[in-house]
Design a protein around this motif. Structure first.
Motif, PDB file in Angstrom:
ATOM      1  N   LEU A 219      24.836  55.339 -35.333  1.00  0.00           N
ATOM      2  CA  LEU A 219      24.986  54.351 -36.398  1.00  0.00           C
ATOM      3  C   LEU A 219      23.853  54.442 -37.415  1.00  0.00           C
ATOM      4  CD1 LEU A 219      26.170  51.237 -34.347  1.00  0.00           C
ATOM      5  CD2 LEU A 219      27.560  52.734 -35.793  1.00  0.00           C
ATOM      6  N   ALA A 220      22.644  54.771 -36.948  1.00  0.00           N
ATOM      7  CA  ALA A 220      21.520  54.946 -37.874  1.00  0.00           C
ATOM      8  C   ALA A 220      21.793  56.107 -38.829  1.00  0.00           C
ATOM      9  CB  ALA A 220      20.229  55.183 -37.098  1.00  0.00           C
ATOM     10  N   GLY A 221      22.404  57.178 -38.311  1.00  0.00           N
ATOM     11  CA  GLY A 221      22.770  58.315 -39.160  1.00  0.00           C
ATOM     12  C   GLY A 221      23.812  57.942 -40.192  1.00  0.00           C
ATOM     13  N   GLU A 222      24.770  57.116 -39.804  1.00  0.00           N
ATOM     14  CA  GLU A 222      25.792  56.665 -40.753  1.00  0.00           C
ATOM     15  C   GLU A 222      25.183  55.796 -41.840  1.00  0.00           C
ATOM     16  OE1 GLU A 222      28.987  54.763 -38.703  1.00  0.00           O
ATOM     17  OE2 GLU A 222      29.487  56.536 -37.499  1.00  0.00           O
ATOM     18  N   ARG A 223      24.275  54.916 -41.443  1.00  0.00           N
ATOM     19  CA  ARG A 223      23.652  54.047 -42.442  1.00  0.00           C
ATOM     20  C   ARG A 223      22.813  54.862 -43.423  1.00  0.00           C
ATOM     21  NH1 ARG A 223      19.313  49.751 -40.592  1.00  0.00           N
ATOM     22  NH2 ARG A 223      18.111  51.658 -40.454  1.00  0.00           N
ATOM     23  N   GLU A 224      22.139  55.884 -42.902  1.00  0.00           N
ATOM     24  CA  GLU A 224      21.288  56.720 -43.751  1.00  0.00           C
ATOM     25  C   GLU A 224      22.109  57.493 -44.777  1.00  0.00           C
ATOM     26  OE1 GLU A 224      18.398  60.629 -43.229  1.00  0.00           O
ATOM     27  OE2 GLU A 224      18.778  59.343 -41.506  1.00  0.00           O
ATOM     28  N   THR A 225      23.306  57.926 -44.397  1.00  0.00           N
ATOM     29  CA  THR A 225      24.102  58.786 -45.275  1.00  0.00           C
ATOM     30  C   THR A 225      25.190  58.039 -46.049  1.00  0.00           C
ATOM     31  OG1 THR A 225      25.516  59.317 -43.366  1.00  0.00           O
ATOM     32  CG2 THR A 225      23.727  60.857 -43.898  1.00  0.00           C
ATOM     33  N   LEU A 226      25.715  56.964 -45.461  1.00  0.00           N
ATOM     34  CA  LEU A 226      26.792  56.211 -46.106  1.00  0.00           C
ATOM     35  C   LEU A 226      26.313  54.878 -46.669  1.00  0.00           C
ATOM     36  CD1 LEU A 226      29.629  56.773 -43.467  1.00  0.00           C
ATOM     37  CD2 LEU A 226      29.233  58.073 -45.573  1.00  0.00           C
ATOM     38  N   GLY A 227      25.127  54.452 -46.212  1.00  0.00           N
ATOM     39  CA  GLY A 227      24.620  53.159 -46.650  1.00  0.00           C
ATOM     40  C   GLY A 227      25.196  52.002 -45.864  1.00  0.00           C
ATOM     41  N   LEU A 228      26.024  52.306 -44.870  1.00  0.00           N
ATOM     42  CA  LEU A 228      26.641  51.261 -44.049  1.00  0.00           C
ATOM     43  C   LEU A 228      27.021  51.857 -42.706  1.00  0.00           C
ATOM     44  CD1 LEU A 228      29.966  51.943 -44.151  1.00  0.00           C
ATOM     45  CD2 LEU A 228      29.644  51.112 -46.465  1.00  0.00           C
ATOM     46  N   PHE A 229      27.349  50.977 -41.778  1.00  0.00           N
ATOM     47  CA  PHE A 229      27.820  51.414 -40.461  1.00  0.00           C
ATOM     48  C   PHE A 229      29.338  51.488 -40.511  1.00  0.00           C
ATOM     49  CE2 PHE A 229      23.972  48.798 -39.730  1.00  0.00           C
ATOM     50  CZ  PHE A 229      23.133  49.795 -39.230  1.00  0.00           C
ATOM     51  N   LEU A 230      29.897  52.676 -40.349  1.00  0.00           N
ATOM     52  CA  LEU A 230      31.340  52.841 -40.506  1.00  0.00           C
ATOM     53  C   LEU A 230      32.089  52.762 -39.185  1.00  0.00           C
ATOM     54  CD1 LEU A 230      33.479  53.316 -42.680  1.00  0.00           C
ATOM     55  CD2 LEU A 230      33.276  55.767 -42.257  1.00  0.00           C
ATOM     56  N   THR A 231      31.551  53.344 -38.120  1.00  0.00           N
ATOM     57  CA  THR A 231      32.271  53.389 -36.849  1.00  0.00           C
ATOM     58  C   THR A 231      31.808  52.292 -35.896  1.00  0.00           C
ATOM     59  OG1 THR A 231      30.702  54.980 -35.899  1.00  0.00           O
ATOM     60  CG2 THR A 231      32.612  55.877 -37.054  1.00  0.00           C
ATOM     61  N   GLY A 232      31.004  51.374 -36.381  1.00  0.00           N
ATOM     62  CA  GLY A 232      30.524  50.272 -35.559  1.00  0.00           C
ATOM     63  C   GLY A 232      29.398  49.559 -36.265  1.00  0.00           C
ATOM     64  N   HIS A 233      28.765  48.616 -35.585  1.00  0.00           N
ATOM     65  CA  HIS A 233      27.625  47.889 -36.146  1.00  0.00           C
ATOM     66  C   HIS A 233      26.810  47.343 -34.991  1.00  0.00           C
ATOM     67  CE1 HIS A 233      25.210  45.029 -38.420  1.00  0.00           C
ATOM     68  NE2 HIS A 233      25.657  45.567 -39.534  1.00  0.00           N
ATOM     69  N   PRO A 234      25.487  47.452 -35.082  1.00  0.00           N
ATOM     70  CA  PRO A 234      24.653  46.960 -33.973  1.00  0.00           C
ATOM     71  C   PRO A 234      24.864  45.485 -33.647  1.00  0.00           C
ATOM     72  CG  PRO A 234      23.359  48.335 -35.450  1.00  0.00           C
ATOM     73  CD  PRO A 234      24.684  48.135 -36.108  1.00  0.00           C
ATOM     74  N   ILE A 235      25.314  44.707 -34.621  1.00  0.00           N
ATOM     75  CA  ILE A 235      25.480  43.273 -34.382  1.00  0.00           C
ATOM     76  C   ILE A 235      26.792  42.953 -33.681  1.00  0.00           C
ATOM     77  CG2 ILE A 235      26.717  42.531 -36.469  1.00  0.00           C
ATOM     78  CD1 ILE A 235      24.651  40.267 -36.711  1.00  0.00           C
ATOM     79  N   ALA A 236      27.684  43.954 -33.564  1.00  0.00           N
ATOM     80  CA  ALA A 236      29.023  43.700 -33.032  1.00  0.00           C
ATOM     81  C   ALA A 236      28.998  43.094 -31.633  1.00  0.00           C
ATOM     82  CB  ALA A 236      29.835  45.001 -33.028  1.00  0.00           C
ATOM     83  N   GLU A 237      28.086  43.571 -30.774  1.00  0.00           N
ATOM     84  CA  GLU A 237      28.065  43.076 -29.392  1.00  0.00           C
ATOM     85  C   GLU A 237      27.593  41.627 -29.302  1.00  0.00           C
ATOM     86  OE1 GLU A 237      24.732  44.308 -26.761  1.00  0.00           O
ATOM     87  OE2 GLU A 237      24.344  45.812 -28.326  1.00  0.00           O
ATOM     88  N   TYR A 238      27.001  41.096 -30.381  1.00  0.00           N
ATOM     89  CA  TYR A 238      26.493  39.724 -30.356  1.00  0.00           C
ATOM     90  C   TYR A 238      27.401  38.748 -31.108  1.00  0.00           C
ATOM     91  CZ  TYR A 238      22.137  42.190 -29.196  1.00  0.00           C
ATOM     92  OH  TYR A 238      21.187  42.994 -28.624  1.00  0.00           O
TER      93      TYR A 238
END
Length: 412
Positions: free
Chosen positions: A244-263
């Motif tokens: 997800l960190a790689g997606e945020r770095e390249t896309l500017g957002l989390f595309l296949t998930g989000h760290p906050i999803a589990e909460y």
């Protein structure tokens, strides 16, 4: 002066102009009630208003875009995303809108995507390669041209062999891998990144050979593609956090998930709402320049931390939108041990619209780490069962579950 007061929407200025207007009108023979009525109309217009020609143009545009969004949702949202693909904050909001509309946004793909966002089918949008940070238009055009002329790429080695590496350098290829653009090759991203140096070496060798004019013994070009293959050593995939960190770095957002999803399920009972819902739209009428606002609680992932003088600004993201959170030095010092990039925080404070940045901003009063919130909210659990139930059995089973945790760590 009246027009300026209307533009600034300042009630005290409008009050001054009212007396000037009414006195001037009555001095010219207009009844005071009629003059006051006319000024009331202007004052109402000052709150929020358009002249008719402007309103008609807005109405027509609103009708057309509303019709397109209703009947051609994927095409409409693909166009909206493409129009603002350079502005990550807007892309985040539009992607969230796609989710609300029931649309699927597919990740970018070197064998499917073009530069802009496109329509895959009536309910699906394909991410544009041009929205990947670090991937320029020249690189995308080189990929598309080779794909159009000779078909899709088989694997990473095939891509590096066929595309001009002067337009597709190592940094660009790394960005494409992190963004998920090569997931279609069937290998995980860790394995693709491990293969990249060897694939680049093979590609550079083929480029040098082509530049030197190498052909077969009889001066003929090869009859079929002779792209060398790479030995496949499959590595364990990256953790979800790294992916997800790689997606945020390249896309500017989390595309296949989000760290906050589990909460999210737990936070729903604690926060005032998602950022997109709590801080939406622009307020009508005058907003306080300093202070004021309403008390809210939000949660989000810390994307940025900026220090300027005695103030610290955080950018929080909760998958629905982003918001700036301002901390004065006393608040920052009190919570500095939990403020870190990629931390998930619950923030309480005053929400107000900032005219300078033309967006909502939260003045933080209290910050709590999400794990601390979990601990605070789970101090006790009340269990109820009917009187005619098998209470003794339940108590026995409950004792078996809790006994390992009666060492004091969890306060059982």
């Amino acid at each position: 002066l009246l027009r300026r007061a209307m533009g600034k929407k300042k009630p005290e200025e409008m009050a001054k102009q009212r007396s000037v207007f009414v006195e001037g009108a009555t001095a010219r023979g207009v009844r005071e009630a009629q003059a006051a009525h006319i000024f009331d109309l202007m004052e109402k217009f000052a709150g929020y208003g358009f002249n008719k020609s402007h309103s008609a143009a807005y109405a027509l545009l609103s009708y057309q875009t509303g019709w397109l969004k209703t009947h051609y949702p994927a095409a409409f949202m693909a166009a909206v995303l493409s129009s603002d693909m350079d502005h990550t904050d807007k892309v985040v909001t539009f992607i969230d809108e796609c989710v609300h509309m029931g649309l699927t946004v597919l990740p970018p793909d070197v064998n499917e995507s073009v530069y802009q966002f496109t329509v895959a089918n009536e309910r699906t949008i394909r991410y544009g390669l041009g929205a990947v940070k670090g991937v320029g238009q020249g690189a995308v055009e080189a990929i598309m041209q080779e794909r159009t002329e000779r078909g899709p790429f088989r694997d990473l080695a095939d891509l590096c062999h066929r595309v001009d590496l002067s337009k597709l350098n190592r940094r660009t290829l790394e960005a494409l891998i992190r963004a998920g653009c090569m997931d279609g090759f069937g290998l995980n991203r860790a394995t693709l990144m491990h293969q990249l140096p060897a694939a680049l070496q093979l590609g550079e060798q083929s480029t040098r050979a082509a530049a030197a004019g190498q052909v077969d013994l009889f001066g003929l070009a090869p009859a079929e593609d002779t792209t060398p293959s790479l030995p496949v050593e499959v590595l364990p995939d990256w953790s979800e956090a790294v992916r997800l960190a790689g997606e945020r770095e390249t896309l500017g957002l989390f595309l296949t998930g989000h760290p906050i999803a589990e909460y999210e399920r737990e936070l729903a009972t604690i926060v005032s709402g998602r950022i997109a819902d709590v801080a939406s739209g622009k307020p009508v009428g005058e907003t306080p320049r300093f202070g004021g606002g309403r008390q809210v609680t939000i949660a989000g992932l810390v994307l940025e931390i900026r220090r300027r003088g005695n103030r610290t600004t955080l950018v929080l993201d909760d998958r629905s939108a982003r918001i700036e959170v301002m901390l004065f030095d006393d608040v920052f010092q009190q919570h500095r041990d939990i403020i870190a990039r990629d931390a998930i925080l619950v923030v309480e404070g005053q929400l107000r619209y900032d005219e300078f940045i033309e967006d909502w901003r939260l003045n933080a009063k209290k910050l709590t780490d999400v794990d601390a919130v979990r601990e605070r909210e789970a101090r006790r659990i009340a269990l109820r069962w009917p009187a005619n139930g098998n209470g003794a059995r339940l108590v026995g089973e409950l004792e078996d579950v809790l006994r390992p945790y009666t060492n004091g760590r969890c306060g059982v």
